[in-house]
Design an enzyme around this catalytic site. Structure first.
Site, PDB file in Angstrom:
ATOM      1  N   ILE A  16       0.837  -1.208   0.000  1.00  0.00           N
ATOM      2  CA  ILE A  16       0.000   0.000   0.000  1.00  0.00           C
ATOM      3  C   ILE A  16       0.871   1.258   0.000  1.00  0.00           C
ATOM      4  O   ILE A  16       0.587   2.223  -0.719  1.00  0.00           O
ATOM      5  CB  ILE A  16      -0.953  -0.020   1.224  1.00  0.00           C
ATOM      6  CG1 ILE A  16      -1.937  -1.200   1.102  1.00  0.00           C
ATOM      7  CG2 ILE A  16      -1.712   1.296   1.353  1.00  0.00           C
ATOM      8  CD1 ILE A  16      -2.799  -1.450   2.332  1.00  0.00           C
ATOM      9  N   ASP A  62      13.517   3.392  11.135  1.00  0.00           N
ATOM     10  CA  ASP A  62      12.544   2.564  11.846  1.00  0.00           C
ATOM     11  C   ASP A  62      11.554   3.525  12.500  1.00  0.00           C
ATOM     12  O   ASP A  62      11.936   4.314  13.378  1.00  0.00           O
ATOM     13  CB  ASP A  62      13.301   1.736  12.902  1.00  0.00           C
ATOM     14  CG  ASP A  62      12.373   0.863  13.729  1.00  0.00           C
ATOM     15  OD1 ASP A  62      11.139   1.086  13.695  1.00  0.00           O
ATOM     16  OD2 ASP A  62      12.891  -0.039  14.416  1.00  0.00           O
ATOM     17  N   ASN A  89       2.143   5.128   7.026  1.00  0.00           N
ATOM     18  CA  ASN A  89       1.602   3.880   6.478  1.00  0.00           C
ATOM     19  C   ASN A  89       2.252   2.614   7.034  1.00  0.00           C
ATOM     20  O   ASN A  89       1.627   1.557   7.082  1.00  0.00           O
ATOM     21  CB  ASN A  89       1.766   3.926   4.949  1.00  0.00           C
ATOM     22  CG  ASN A  89       1.602   2.567   4.322  1.00  0.00           C
ATOM     23  OD1 ASN A  89       0.496   2.078   4.142  1.00  0.00           O
ATOM     24  ND2 ASN A  89       2.716   1.901   4.020  1.00  0.00           N
ATOM     25  N   TYR A 155      -3.107  -7.274  16.405  1.00  0.00           N
ATOM     26  CA  TYR A 155      -3.235  -6.356  15.263  1.00  0.00           C
ATOM     27  C   TYR A 155      -4.454  -5.449  15.462  1.00  0.00           C
ATOM     28  O   TYR A 155      -4.367  -4.230  15.287  1.00  0.00           O
ATOM     29  CB  TYR A 155      -3.351  -7.162  13.967  1.00  0.00           C
ATOM     30  CG  TYR A 155      -3.355  -6.317  12.717  1.00  0.00           C
ATOM     31  CD1 TYR A 155      -2.203  -5.650  12.302  1.00  0.00           C
ATOM     32  CD2 TYR A 155      -4.504  -6.191  11.938  1.00  0.00           C
ATOM     33  CE1 TYR A 155      -2.205  -4.875  11.149  1.00  0.00           C
ATOM     34  CE2 TYR A 155      -4.511  -5.427  10.790  1.00  0.00           C
ATOM     35  CZ  TYR A 155      -3.362  -4.771  10.396  1.00  0.00           C
ATOM     36  OH  TYR A 155      -3.363  -4.012   9.254  1.00  0.00           O
ATOM     37  N   LYS A 159      -4.653  -1.283  15.818  1.00  0.00           N
ATOM     38  CA  LYS A 159      -5.406  -0.444  14.877  1.00  0.00           C
ATOM     39  C   LYS A 159      -6.512   0.345  15.575  1.00  0.00           C
ATOM     40  O   LYS A 159      -6.905   1.415  15.122  1.00  0.00           O
ATOM     41  CB  LYS A 159      -5.947  -1.301  13.723  1.00  0.00           C
ATOM     42  CG  LYS A 159      -4.844  -1.889  12.842  1.00  0.00           C
ATOM     43  CD  LYS A 159      -4.011  -0.786  12.163  1.00  0.00           C
ATOM     44  CE  LYS A 159      -2.892  -1.344  11.319  1.00  0.00           C
ATOM     45  NZ  LYS A 159      -2.092  -0.306  10.646  1.00  0.00           N
ATOM     46  N   VAL A 186      -6.518  -6.390   1.525  1.00  0.00           N
ATOM     47  CA  VAL A 186      -5.847  -5.823   0.348  1.00  0.00           C
ATOM     48  C   VAL A 186      -4.746  -6.787  -0.095  1.00  0.00           C
ATOM     49  O   VAL A 186      -4.055  -7.398   0.731  1.00  0.00           O
ATOM     50  CB  VAL A 186      -5.249  -4.432   0.657  1.00  0.00           C
ATOM     51  CG1 VAL A 186      -4.601  -3.839  -0.581  1.00  0.00           C
ATOM     52  CG2 VAL A 186      -6.338  -3.499   1.174  1.00  0.00           C
ATOM     53  N   THR A 188      -1.559  -7.683  -0.816  1.00  0.00           N
ATOM     54  CA  THR A 188      -0.152  -7.299  -0.656  1.00  0.00           C
ATOM     55  C   THR A 188       0.613  -8.468  -0.034  1.00  0.00           C
ATOM     56  O   THR A 188       0.019  -9.486   0.327  1.00  0.00           O
ATOM     57  CB  THR A 188       0.001  -6.085   0.290  1.00  0.00           C
ATOM     58  OG1 THR A 188      -0.409  -6.485   1.607  1.00  0.00           O
ATOM     59  CG2 THR A 188      -0.810  -4.893  -0.150  1.00  0.00           C
TER      60      THR A 188
END
Ligand code: ADP
Length: 246
Positions: A16, A62, A89, A155, A159, A186, A188
């Site tokens: 992305i 980083d 991102n 995760y 988020k 998505v 990826t």
């Protein structure tokens, strides 16, 4: 967008982030490309952007390290002449249910997805306020930041942090908007890894039954959020791509 406007995109080597960097370059921005690794596609993205006639620099850093984020923002400002759009991102995904998740994975995930986004928002905002020409700050949320998924415990938690951080970071007096994109599934490298990781926890190939979006669709949303038209859109973790079962 003013001519010579500058965008910094983290995690721009692939997926992305790569699509966002290319889209913003096509929109006319000069671009600072960040990734943690140089050998992760960054050079190709740089070449493509240079081919479009834009200025482009690489900032290996980083995003979970404060001094590195500060250095990366400073380089963009110094080498490209300012900072108008920050796209925080970069992220990582641990795909495991609660009882399999470890403290180490919790710390690593929060370092990159939580602290990394916080630092990028903060140092970008600081520079944009100093510059006094407004700006756009855009973060990586996810559908996982709006709804829990029991195989993505850590995760999802990270988020949810991005979602609340974006909602609570009001900088309206400075003409700086802060929004986040919240993709579903998505296509990826992260998705390939996620499918692999989930094999031992999910008996049916649920993910294969999901319709996937493309990085370019997310990049189109970022292009809008960065644009003049989006001047009054702020604090929104809602601009969303939600993907349905096929
Ligand atoms: P997505 O599906 O979100 O595009 P990817 O895993 O394909 O996910 O891409 C994430 C990008 O973020 C990768 O290029 C990766 O190297 C980068 N990244 C991960 N951790 C960091 C970090 N701590 N600092 C900077 N970049 C990072």
């Amino acid at each position: 967008m003013a001519s010579g406007a500058v965008a910094l995109v983290t995690g721009a080597g692939r997926g992305i982030g790569r699509a966002i960097a290319l889209r913003l370059a096509r929109d006319g921005y000069n671009v600072a490309l960040n990734d943690i690794r140089r050998d992760n596609g960054l050079e190709n993205v740089r070449r493509e952007i240079r081919g479009m006639g834009r200025e482009v620099i690489e900032c290996i850093a980083d995003v979970s390290k404060e001094s590195q984020v500060k250095g990366m923002v400073d380089s963009a400002v110094k080498e490209l002449g300012g900072l108008d759009v920050m796209v925080a991102n970069a992220g990582i995904c641990v795909a495991k249910p609660f009882m399999k998740s470890t403290l180490k994975e919790w710390d690593q995930s929060f370092d990159v997805n939580g602290k990394g986004v916080f630092l990028c928002y903060k140092y970008a905002a600081e520079r944009m306020i100093e510059q006094g020409r407004g700006g756009r700050i855009i973060g990586a949320c996810s559908q996982a930041g709006k709804q829990g998924a029991d195989v993505l415990t850590i995760y999802c938690a990270t988020k949810f942090v991005v979602r609340s951080l974006t909602q609570t970071t009001a900088l309206k007096p400075h003409n700086i908007t802060i929004n986040a994109y919240a993709p579903g599934i998505v296509d990826t490298a992260m998705l390939s890894k996620l499918k692999e990781d989930l094999k031992s926890f999910v008996s049916t190939p649920i993910l294969d039954a999901l319709d996937t979006g493309t990085p370019e669709q997310i990049a189109a949303l970022v292009s809008y959020l960065a644009s003049k038209e989006a001047q009054f859109v702020t604090g929104e973790p809602e601009p969303t791509f939600s993907f349905e079962l096929k």
